[in-house]
Design a protein around this motif. Structure first.
Motif, mmCIF file in Angstrom:
data_model
loop_
_atom_site.group_PDB
_atom_site.id
_atom_site.type_symbol
_atom_site.label_atom_id
_atom_site.label_comp_id
_atom_site.label_asym_id
_atom_site.label_seq_id
_atom_site.Cartn_x
_atom_site.Cartn_y
_atom_site.Cartn_z
ATOM 1 N N PRO A 138 0.904 -1.220 0.006
ATOM 2 C CA PRO A 138 0.012 0.034 0.045
ATOM 3 C C PRO A 138 0.768 1.393 0.206
ATOM 4 N N VAL A 139 0.557 2.130 -0.971
ATOM 5 C CA VAL A 139 1.098 3.524 -0.861
ATOM 6 C C VAL A 139 0.131 4.670 -0.634
ATOM 7 N N ALA A 140 0.425 5.787 0.087
ATOM 8 C CA ALA A 140 -0.717 6.818 -0.136
ATOM 9 C C ALA A 140 0.295 8.077 -0.090
ATOM 10 N N SER A 141 -0.245 9.398 0.101
ATOM 11 C CA SER A 141 0.319 10.514 0.256
ATOM 12 C C SER A 141 0.761 10.729 1.579
ATOM 13 N N PRO A 142 1.673 11.739 1.959
ATOM 14 C CA PRO A 142 2.380 11.672 3.352
ATOM 15 C C PRO A 142 1.179 12.162 4.337
ATOM 16 N N PHE A 159 -1.248 4.463 -13.675
ATOM 17 C CA PHE A 159 -0.665 5.726 -13.384
ATOM 18 C C PHE A 159 -1.790 6.923 -13.020
ATOM 19 N N TYR A 160 -2.785 6.533 -13.591
ATOM 20 C CA TYR A 160 -3.977 7.348 -13.004
ATOM 21 C C TYR A 160 -4.286 7.178 -11.483
ATOM 22 N N MET A 161 -4.353 5.963 -10.972
ATOM 23 C CA MET A 161 -4.448 5.580 -9.810
ATOM 24 C C MET A 161 -3.187 6.094 -8.902
ATOM 25 N N LEU A 162 -1.988 6.027 -9.278
ATOM 26 C CA LEU A 162 -0.982 6.474 -8.383
ATOM 27 C C LEU A 162 -0.927 7.921 -8.339
ATOM 28 N N ALA A 194 -2.481 12.656 -4.846
ATOM 29 C CA ALA A 194 -3.261 13.824 -4.418
ATOM 30 C C ALA A 194 -4.122 13.420 -3.197
ATOM 31 N N GLY A 195 -3.777 12.659 -2.350
ATOM 32 C CA GLY A 195 -4.542 12.082 -1.226
ATOM 33 C C GLY A 195 -5.976 11.607 -1.394
ATOM 34 N N LEU A 196 -6.189 11.116 -2.672
ATOM 35 C CA LEU A 196 -7.779 10.455 -2.733
ATOM 36 C C LEU A 196 -7.709 9.286 -2.100
#
Length: 319
Positions: A170-174, A225-228, A233-235
């Motif tokens: 899993p990855v996410a914005s900070p 690439f859209y998902m990333l 963007a924090g979505l």
């Protein structure tokens, strides 16, 4: 003029292929002969020259200093011979066509491509986007980059060179990642998906030996690439291979709060079996070197109890 005193040319060719590829099996695949044939040719060359060209155990042979010098000289000589061969009209200006998974091309390959261009300015490279099946001849492809399992059946028309291990997590914005302290907090956040691989979350859960409750919010995107970009963007939280987010993790655009699970799948370079062009061989060897230089992904110690994680097996390489 005195006759040349050269070892058998087949032995020289076999040894050069081994020196360049680093493994007997890969050299055998390239020359369309058996592993044993390569081994016999190298022993014949050593007997003829009266020096040891290889050393070490049979399953991990390496070049001696003398062998390395000879292998490098042979590669240069064979390159010169190949370059001097007459070409079909217009063939010299043809680009090396590389068929590649689109997100891998965007996130991993193209950022590294200036290194290849600087080393081989004489080889123009054209990247074509493709996820699905391909035909070297019909599609005009010189080299293809795909994900494969190590024990997948051998391809009848392709030589396969693995160059990058796979890991996913899993990855996410900070900002969102700061809210992830454990699996329970992860489950409360919006979950992002790509329509090209909707099974990714379920396979990650199975591989990591855990079960997430259903997400309260799910968001789908047409491409990785859209998902990333949505994750940055924090979505929500996205599940991604390390190769797709390596630069974003290094830059701090994305964070992997729970680490990544090592996987069984490998990113591989495929070239026409026994017919790879010099440019394709150079690109393949460059990919192997770039893969070896790629840093290891973040660890997965926080994700599960020690020893509980299992290798991740992707059901299909739709990335």
């Amino acid at each position: 003029m005195a006759a040349r005193s050269l070892p058998p040319l087949n032995a020289l060719r076999a040894f050069e292929a081994f020196g360049r590829r680093g493994r007997m099996t890969l050299a055998a695949d390239e020359l369309c002969v058996t592993h044993g044939a390569i081994s016999r040719q190298i022993r014949q060359l050593e007997d003829h020259l009266g020096v040891a060209l290889t050393e070490g155990p049979r399953n991990r042979l390496a070049l001696t200093e003398t062998g390395l010098t000879l292998a490098q000289a042979l590669t240069q000589a064979l390159d010169q011979i190949e370059a001097a061969l007459p070409q079909r009209a217009g063939a010299g200006d043809a680009a090396l066509v590389v068929s590649c998974l689109p997100t891998f091309a965007m996130k991993w390959l193209i950022p590294r491509l200036p290194d290849f261009v600087a080393a081989h300015p004489e080889i123009p490279v054209r990247i074509v986007e493709s996820n699905g099946p391909f035909d070297f001849r019909a599609d005009g492809v010189d080299l293809s980059i795909r994900m494969r399992l190590p024990h997948a059946p051998p391809s009848p028309d392709a030589d396969v060179a693995p160059f990058l291990k796979h890991a996913v997590g899993p990855v996410a914005s900070p900002g969102l990642a700061a809210q992830v302290h454990d699996l329970e907090s992860l489950a409360k956040l919006p979950r992002l998906h790509t329509r090209t691989f909707l099974e990714s979350w379920a396979e990650w859960e199975a591989a990591a030996g855990l079960v997430l409750p259903p997400a309260t919010v799910n968001r789908q995107f047409d491409h990785y690439f859209y998902m990333l970009e949505a994750a940055a963007a924090g979505l929500g939280v996205a599940l991604s291979p390390f190769a797709f987010v390596e630069n974003d993790l290094a830059a701090g655009r994305l964070v992997a709060p729970l680490g990544l699970v090592p996987g069984q799948a490998e990113v591989c370079a495929l070239t026409p079996r026994g017919r790879a062009s010099r440019a394709a061989r150079r690109f393949r060897d460059w990919l192997v070197a770039q893969g070896a230089a790629t840093p290891a992904p973040p660890g997965s110690q926080q994700m599960v109890e020690p020893g509980a994680a299992k290798p991740l097996t992707l059901s299909r390489p739709a990335l």
